[in-house]
Each structure stands twice: as structure tokens, then as C-alpha cells.
Design a protein around this motif. Structure first.
Motif, PDB file in Angstrom:
ATOM      1  N   GLU A   1      -4.079   0.710  -7.102  1.00  0.00           N
ATOM      2  CA  GLU A   1      -3.845   1.779  -5.745  1.00  0.00           C
ATOM      3  C   GLU A   1      -4.277   1.149  -4.790  1.00  0.00           C
ATOM      4  O   GLU A   1      -5.294   0.070  -4.702  1.00  0.00           O
ATOM      5  N   ARG A   2      -3.879   1.583  -3.411  1.00  0.00           N
ATOM      6  CA  ARG A   2      -4.203   1.200  -2.234  1.00  0.00           C
ATOM      7  C   ARG A   2      -4.470  -0.110  -1.786  1.00  0.00           C
ATOM      8  O   ARG A   2      -5.492  -0.644  -1.445  1.00  0.00           O
ATOM      9  N   GLY A   3      -3.284  -0.782  -1.979  1.00  0.00           N
ATOM     10  CA  GLY A   3      -3.168  -2.372  -1.716  1.00  0.00           C
ATOM     11  C   GLY A   3      -2.130  -2.555  -0.317  1.00  0.00           C
ATOM     12  O   GLY A   3      -1.633  -1.572   0.023  1.00  0.00           O
ATOM     13  N   SER A   4      -1.579  -3.632  -0.348  1.00  0.00           N
ATOM     14  CA  SER A   4      -0.277  -3.863   0.524  1.00  0.00           C
ATOM     15  C   SER A   4       0.607  -4.867  -0.574  1.00  0.00           C
ATOM     16  O   SER A   4       1.229  -5.686  -0.079  1.00  0.00           O
ATOM     17  N   ILE A   5       0.734  -4.502  -1.848  1.00  0.00           N
ATOM     18  CA  ILE A   5       1.697  -5.183  -2.809  1.00  0.00           C
ATOM     19  C   ILE A   5       2.895  -4.797  -2.251  1.00  0.00           C
ATOM     20  O   ILE A   5       3.303  -3.557  -1.911  1.00  0.00           O
ATOM     21  N   SER A   6       3.897  -5.862  -2.111  1.00  0.00           N
ATOM     22  CA  SER A   6       5.424  -5.451  -1.627  1.00  0.00           C
ATOM     23  C   SER A   6       6.303  -5.822  -2.672  1.00  0.00           C
ATOM     24  O   SER A   6       5.957  -6.214  -3.805  1.00  0.00           O
ATOM     25  N   GLY A   7       7.452  -6.003  -2.332  1.00  0.00           N
ATOM     26  CA  GLY A   7       8.638  -6.519  -3.265  1.00  0.00           C
ATOM     27  C   GLY A   7       8.841  -5.137  -4.287  1.00  0.00           C
ATOM     28  O   GLY A   7       8.387  -4.189  -4.212  1.00  0.00           O
ATOM     29  N   PRO A   8       9.846  -5.542  -5.036  1.00  0.00           N
ATOM     30  CA  PRO A   8      10.315  -4.461  -6.091  1.00  0.00           C
ATOM     31  C   PRO A   8       9.444  -4.587  -7.360  1.00  0.00           C
ATOM     32  O   PRO A   8       8.730  -5.235  -7.559  1.00  0.00           O
ATOM     33  N   ILE A   9       9.744  -3.432  -8.121  1.00  0.00           N
ATOM     34  CA  ILE A   9       8.929  -3.129  -9.202  1.00  0.00           C
ATOM     35  C   ILE A   9       9.723  -4.233 -10.475  1.00  0.00           C
ATOM     36  O   ILE A   9      10.988  -4.081 -10.500  1.00  0.00           O
TER      37      ILE A   9
ATOM     38  N   MET B   1       0.626   2.829  -8.899  1.00  0.00           N
ATOM     39  CA  MET B   1       0.838   1.992  -7.648  1.00  0.00           C
ATOM     40  C   MET B   1       1.033   2.554  -6.408  1.00  0.00           C
ATOM     41  O   MET B   1       1.661   1.991  -5.411  1.00  0.00           O
ATOM     42  N   ASP B   2       0.346   3.846  -6.077  1.00  0.00           N
ATOM     43  CA  ASP B   2       0.430   4.618  -4.756  1.00  0.00           C
ATOM     44  C   ASP B   2      -0.163   3.882  -3.708  1.00  0.00           C
ATOM     45  O   ASP B   2      -1.011   3.006  -3.911  1.00  0.00           O
ATOM     46  N   TYR B   3       0.359   4.222  -2.669  1.00  0.00           N
ATOM     47  CA  TYR B   3      -0.462   3.374  -1.392  1.00  0.00           C
ATOM     48  C   TYR B   3      -0.151   1.972  -1.272  1.00  0.00           C
ATOM     49  O   TYR B   3      -1.132   1.436  -0.938  1.00  0.00           O
ATOM     50  N   ASN B   4       1.004   1.398  -1.817  1.00  0.00           N
ATOM     51  CA  ASN B   4       1.350   0.055  -1.170  1.00  0.00           C
ATOM     52  C   ASN B   4       2.459  -0.158  -0.586  1.00  0.00           C
ATOM     53  O   ASN B   4       2.772   0.898   0.285  1.00  0.00           O
ATOM     54  N   ALA B   5       3.220  -1.309  -0.536  1.00  0.00           N
ATOM     55  CA  ALA B   5       4.625  -1.485  -0.003  1.00  0.00           C
ATOM     56  C   ALA B   5       5.611  -1.749  -0.867  1.00  0.00           C
ATOM     57  O   ALA B   5       6.678  -2.457  -0.335  1.00  0.00           O
TER      58      ALA B   5
END
Length: 649
Positions: free
Chosen positions: A145-153, A168-172
Motif C-alpha cells: 500500500e501507499r507507494g509509487s508502483i506503476s505499470g500493469p498488474i 495495492m491501493d494508493y499507487n500508480a
């Protein structure tokens, strides 16, 4: 020691690579030494002080995959538990990549030496989710939670058959939810809110064990699948601040706790003047936000004709008179996005009695329908080039007559839209027919597809229709009777026949080569007394070229150029006046060999050029609109007052 696990270091490294590339990673990932996979492989083979033996393949796979996760999420920048960090900030665990078992690393939990949980919150995780996570097949909890992970699942997420919690909430995170996620039959909680996810909810239809489904504050659209009614254990479903629309299925409403089910929290955009979802059974309703991230205008100042609520209602009614209700109900449709621009985010903030309200709306629909945000020039995106000489940006605070590619008359009525190589895509919307006094529509060299809308026939004053080098499909609709130039060559999927053109008595230029137009060439074309150019080569036309067309060419000299497929294997026959295709270049007899000298010129075949026609430079005669008995009388032009604009709040 020169040996590890009973073998030399090089041999151990080779065995570990074999395990990794056989069971976990694609070998191509090792081509770049900076990939997360290459760095993890280099670490486990040469730098890991634990020196896991290659004979323990399961341990190699688990330790390598956890290391890939570290590198993929930019572990060196984590707030805690980063490699070489002070171990005191990672209590009760050890830093990642330390000599201890990966089960003792901070954020990792195991059962019997097998990783079952990875949990981090506010730990500055970035990068992306690596597909190697799927090698941790006993994983039950993945909470980042609460990171800046981006790209697709990654689609490999479906291999985590024991997963119960995916948070995976609050990411990108972006892209669509992969369909493979429905394979997670044990999943109880899916928390993906506050990400950049797009696509639809359909991929979630197989999650029969899910209890908490939080998708709010994403860009997911579409409708709520009726299959969600099979989620008998569902306790919470949150869909607010998304682009989901339509009717909440009755099957979902039956799950509510008030109906004897378990669903206590059902939230969506079901409030406000323009709810996205009709949901009488929702526990909480929200007003939706602008698709483009703008804040909806909330001013209570009224236009001269009523209150703010009356302004919204009046403008909405006008827009509904020209656009389909279904399109307006879909919040991500071009029509809904254009309507919301007019109602809420347009800097001009027009009133319901502004004479250009439908013109501005229709041009905004055109912008969204043709992929405006991705245009090369003058899109609403301020990062795109838009010079003073080009005009103003679309959706800016200037009048739409000043937007790039647009031209209007003295009454601010749009008469031209011209684009060339501006990366237009999508479709041409039916609302283009609302620009009733358009004389030129030129959208060359783009990627526009779909059918040419039948509403094009409403453009009574249209003189030039130039849509070449696109991907329009299907037959030509009925075109305006005053049309003088039709340029639709190189639309390879355009079909239909030439019969629909025989009543267009003012046509001077027809370019339909490079299409799938078929049938025969109608003799009635010779009755088009103004016709000067006809190009129909590289089509599916067949049969004889009408002698009357060639007579027009030879006798009157008005018809200057005809091209057709009249050379074998072309199917058009009998055309002495044509430039014939496929081109046949005569092969000259071989010259008598002579000894080469320095002064001997090199023979170069002279190319055969195709005559070109620039209809834009042609001075069209002033012709009154010719009424068509199949259509009502054309509108009469009249002076129009300047737009009524509301003072900016």
C-alpha cells in the motif's frame, strides 16, 4: 574456497542460471545488466553470502524471486529494510539481501520456510510488479500500500492460486486488470483503489470468494457485470470516482444486507444531476468527477435565464437533442466528456442561450472522438506544440473559431475544419453534422476509422470533403448535393459503389483510388458537366468504361484526367482516354554492346509521372445550394448575434 556446494563457483553459477531460466524468468531479461532480473541473478550467484546450493532448487527459486521483487520496486530507495541499511530501522526483520534467510527479511513472512506474505505500507516502493512474484506459489498475502508502483498488474498474477489478499491501493498502477486474476478462486480482498487502472470490471467476474472489492478512484469504466451477483460473500463494493456507468444489476442489489445478504457497503457515483450509475440500492452515493481530472464548476451564480441548476438542465436538454442518450450515459464517451466540458470546465462558461453552444459542443465531441489528447499539435495537453501561427489550443478559453484548424465567417459560424498529419484517430462523430454551414472538411493523413456518418448529408453547404489516407470503412453515405470535391483515396477498407455520386451535379473532382469501391462505372457520371478529375484505379471496379465519359474527355475537354485499372490484370475495359493501371513500362530493346568509356553516359529510365490535381487552388464557381427532393429545404442564412457569454466568476 574455490568450491561451493561441492562444485566450482562457475559450475554452481551455471546451475543456478539453468534453474532460474527454466522455472522463473525469461532468458531475454539477462541481456541487459540493469534489469531487476539480471541484478538479482548476479546477486544470488556471486554476492549472496548465504550461498544457497544449486541442489536446493526450491530455495534458489524463492530467494531469487524475492530478490527480483526488491530490485523491481527500487529497493535501494525504500524507507526501511533496504539493503545495507541500518538494521535497527527494519526491526523485527533483517534488511533485504542480507545473509539471513529471506523469511527473516523485513516485510516477509513464511510458514515452514515457504514465503506466504509480503507486506509493506508507506515504504516508498516504486518501479513495477515483476512477473517473478508468481514463482512464490504459496503466497497468501501481497499488500504493498501507499507507494509509487506503476505499470500493469502482470498476467502471471493468476498463478498465485493460494492468494487471499491483494492490496495495492494508493499507487500508480496502470493498464487493464488482467483476465487471469479471475483464477484467484481463494481471493477474499482485492483493494486497488486510487490507481490509474483502466479497462472494465469483467476480469473480476470469477472471484467467487471475494468479500471486499475496492475499485474506487480509478479510471475503470464499463458497466457492473451481472456476474457480480454471484459474489454471495461480498461485504463491500466501492465504485465511486470511476467511470463505471449504467444500471446497478438487480443481482447485485439482492446481495445487500437489507435484503438478507452480506453486502453492507455498496458505493458508486449515483448522486448529483448527472449520476453515472442508477443505483437505488446503494448504501452511499457520490457525485462523479471530471474524466480529465478537472474540478467541476460549482458556482451558484445564475445565467440571465435562470439558476445554475436551470442552466445545467437547459444545456443538457440541448445537447440531448443532438446526441444519443446511450452515449451521454457513458461517462468516458466523447459525447459525455464534451458535455461535461461545456457544463463544468469550459473557461467561457457559456449560458444556455448562447448561440454557439451546440457548435462548441460539437467541435468538442470531434476533439474527443478523434483522439484529441494524442494529436501532434494544439491538443488541450499543454505539453503539445501549438504556435501562434497555428491558432489556439482546443478546449482553451478562446472562441472555438480560433482553435487550430478552424475557420469561421463574420458571424462566428464555423465554415472549415482542416487538419493534415495531426495524428487524428478514432472515428468521425455524427455530431459533425451539426456544423450546418461547414464548407470544407479536410482531415488528411490520419488514422480515422469506422463509417462515414450519415449525418454528413446535413452539411448543406459542404463543397470539399477531403479524408484521404485514413481508414474509413463501409459504403459512402448520401453526400450533400452541392459537393464539388470528394477526395477519399487511400482508404483501403472503403466499400460501396459509384452510383451514389451520380446525383451530385456539381462534382468537379473525384478521387477514390486505393479503395475497395466495387461494381461498374455508371454511365450517369458523364452527366456531371463540371467533372474534371476522376481517379478510380486500384479499386474493385470492373466492366467497360462508359464511352460517354471518354467523349466528355475528347470532345468537350472538360474532363481532364481519368485513371482506372484498364491494364491486365485490371478489370476495367475499353478506356482509350484513361491513364491505365497497373503501370506497364515498355522494356526497350537491348542496345548493341559497345566498349565502355569514361564519357559514356549511364542510361536512366525516365519515370512515368501521374498527373496531380490540387483542388484547393481551384476557384470554385459560386453556386446556389441545389435542393434534393429527398431532403428538406436547406436552411436560409441569416446574420447571427455574437455569442452571449457569461462573465467569468
Amino acid at each position: 574456497s574455490t568450491t561451493i556446494c561441492g562444485v566450482g563457483k562457475e559450475e554452481r553459477a551455471r546451475h543456478i542460471k539453468d534453474i532460474v531460466f527454466t522455472y522463473v524468468s525469461d532468458p531475454i531479461t539477462s541481456n541487459d545488466s540493469m534489469t531487476a532480473q539480471s541484478r538479482a541473478l548476479d546477486w544470488i550467484t556471486w554476492k549472496d553470502h548465504r550461498q544457497v546450493c544449486h541442489q536446493l532448487a526450491t530455495q534458489v527459486i524463492q530467494r531469487y524471486s524475492t530478490a527480483v521483487f526488491y530490485y523491481a520496486t527500487i529497493g535501494d530507495e525504500w524507507s526501511t529494510c533496504a539493503h545495507k541499511s541500518d538494521s535497527s530501522v527494519c526491526l523485527p526483520g533483517d534488511p533485504f539481501l542480507s545473509e539471513s534467510s529471506e523469511c527473516e527479511w523485513g516485510g516477509v513472512s513464511c510458514e515452514g520456510g515457504i514465503v506466504t506474505e509480503i507486506v509493506f505500507e508507506k515504504n516508498n516502493l516504486g518501479g513495477f510488479l515483476p512477473p517473478e512474484l508468481s514463482a512464490l506459489t504459496s503466497l497468501k498475502v501481497l499488500s504493498l500500500e501507499r507507494g509509487s508502483i506503476s505499470g500493469p498488474i502482470p498476467s502471471s498474477i493468476g498463478l498465485l492460486s493460494n492468494l487471499e489478499i491483494l492490496d495495492m491501493d494508493y499507487n500508480a498502477i496502470s493498464g487493464s486488470i488482467p483476465s487471469e486474476i479471475s483464477q484467484l478462486t481463494k481471493l477474499k480482498l482485492l483493494d486497488l483503489n486510487d490507481n490509474d487502472l483502466t479497462g472494465s470490471l469483467d476480469a473480476l467476474s470469477g472471484l467467487l470468494s471475494v468479500q471486499f472489492l475496492q475499485i474506487h478512484a480509478t479510471k475503470i469504466g464499463g458497466t457492473v457485470p451481472a456476474a457480480f451477483g454471484n459474489f454471495e460473500r461480498l461485504m463491500a463494493l466501492t465504485l465511486q470516482q470511476t467511470f463505471v456507468f449504467g444500471q446497478m444489476p438487480e443481482t447485485v442489489c439482492r446481495l445487500r444486507d437489507v435484503n438478507g445478504g452480506n453486502l453492507k457497503h455498496l458505493e458508486s457515483n449515483c448522486a448529483g444531476s448527472f449520476p453515472s450509475i442508477i443505483c437505488p440500492c446503494c448504501s452511499r452515493c457520490f457525485e462523479r468527477k471530471s474524466f480529465d481530472g478537472g474540478t467541476y464548476r460549482t458556482s451558484v451564480e445564475s445565467c440571465s435565464d435562470g439558476t445554475e441548476e436551470e442552466r445545467l438542465s437547459a444545456i443538457t436538454a440541448k445537447i440531448a437533442s443532438v446526441s444519443d442518450v446511450t452515449a451521454l450515459q457513458n461517462p468516458i464517451s466523447p459525447q459525455a466528456r464534451a458535455r461535461d466540458f461545456i457544463l463544468y470546465t469550459d473557461p467561457l462558461f457559456l449560458c444556455s442561450n448562447s448561440p454557439n453552444i451546440l457548435q462548441r459542443y460539437s467541435v468538442a465531441v470531434f476533439y474527443y472522438s478523434t483522439g484529441g489528447p494524442a494529436w501532434n499539435y494544439c491538443s488541450a495537453d499543454s505539453s503539445k506544440i501549438c504556435t501562434e501561427t497555428q491558432g489556439k489550443r482546443y478546449l482553451s478559453n478562446s472562441h472555438e473559431c480560433e482553435w487550430y484548424g478552424s475557420t469561421c465567417d463574420e458571424n462566428d459560424i464555423m465554415t472549415e475544419i482542416r487538419f493534415e498529419q495531426n495524428n487524428l484517430q478514432g472515428i468521425l462523430p455524427k455530431e459533425i453534422g451539426e456544423l450546418a454551414e461547414l464548407r470544407t472538411l479536410s482531415l488528411e493523413k490520419g488514422q480515422i476509422s469506422g463509417l462515414l456518418p450519415t449525418s454528413i448529408q446535413k452539411l448543406w453547404f459542404l463543397e470539399a470533403l477531403d479524408l484521404d489516407y485514413n481508414d474509413f470503412r463501409g459504403p459512402l453515405p448520401q453526400l450533400p448535393s452541392g459537393l464539388m470535391a470528394l477526395d477519399m483515396n487511400d482508404n483501403p477498407n472503403l466499400t460501396g459503389s459509384l452510383d451514389s455520386l451520380t446525383d451530385l451535379n456539381h462534382l468537379a473532382f473525384i478521387a477514390l483510388h486505393g479503395t475497395k469501391i466495387s461494381g461498374t462505372i455508371p454511365e450517369a457520371l458523364s452527366g456531371l458537366s463540371d467533372l474534371e478529375v476522376l481517379t478510380v484505379h486500384e479499386t474493385n471496379l470492373q466492366g467497360p468504361m462508359p464511352a460517354s465519359l471518354c467523349a466528355s474527355h475528347f470532345d468537350t475537354g472538360k474532363l481532364e484526367y481519368i485513371s482506372a485499372d484498364c491494364n491486365p490484370p485490371g478489370l476495367v475495359t475499353g478506356c482509350p482516354c484513361c491513364q491505365c493501371y497497373p503501370r506497364i513500362v515498355p522494356t526497350p530493346a537491348p542496345p548493341t554492346p559497345v566498349p565502355p568509356t569514361a564519357a559514356s553516359p549511364v542510361a536512366v529510365a525516365e519515370p512515368i509521372s501521374t498527373p496531380t490535381w490540387d483542388y484547393s487552388a481551384y476557384t470554385w464557381p459560386t453556386l446556389p445550394p441545389v435542393p434534393d427532393f429527398r431532403q428538406p429545404d436547406p436552411p436560409t442564412r441569416r446574420p447571427r448575434p455574437p455569442p452571449t457569454r457569461r462573465p467569468r466568476p
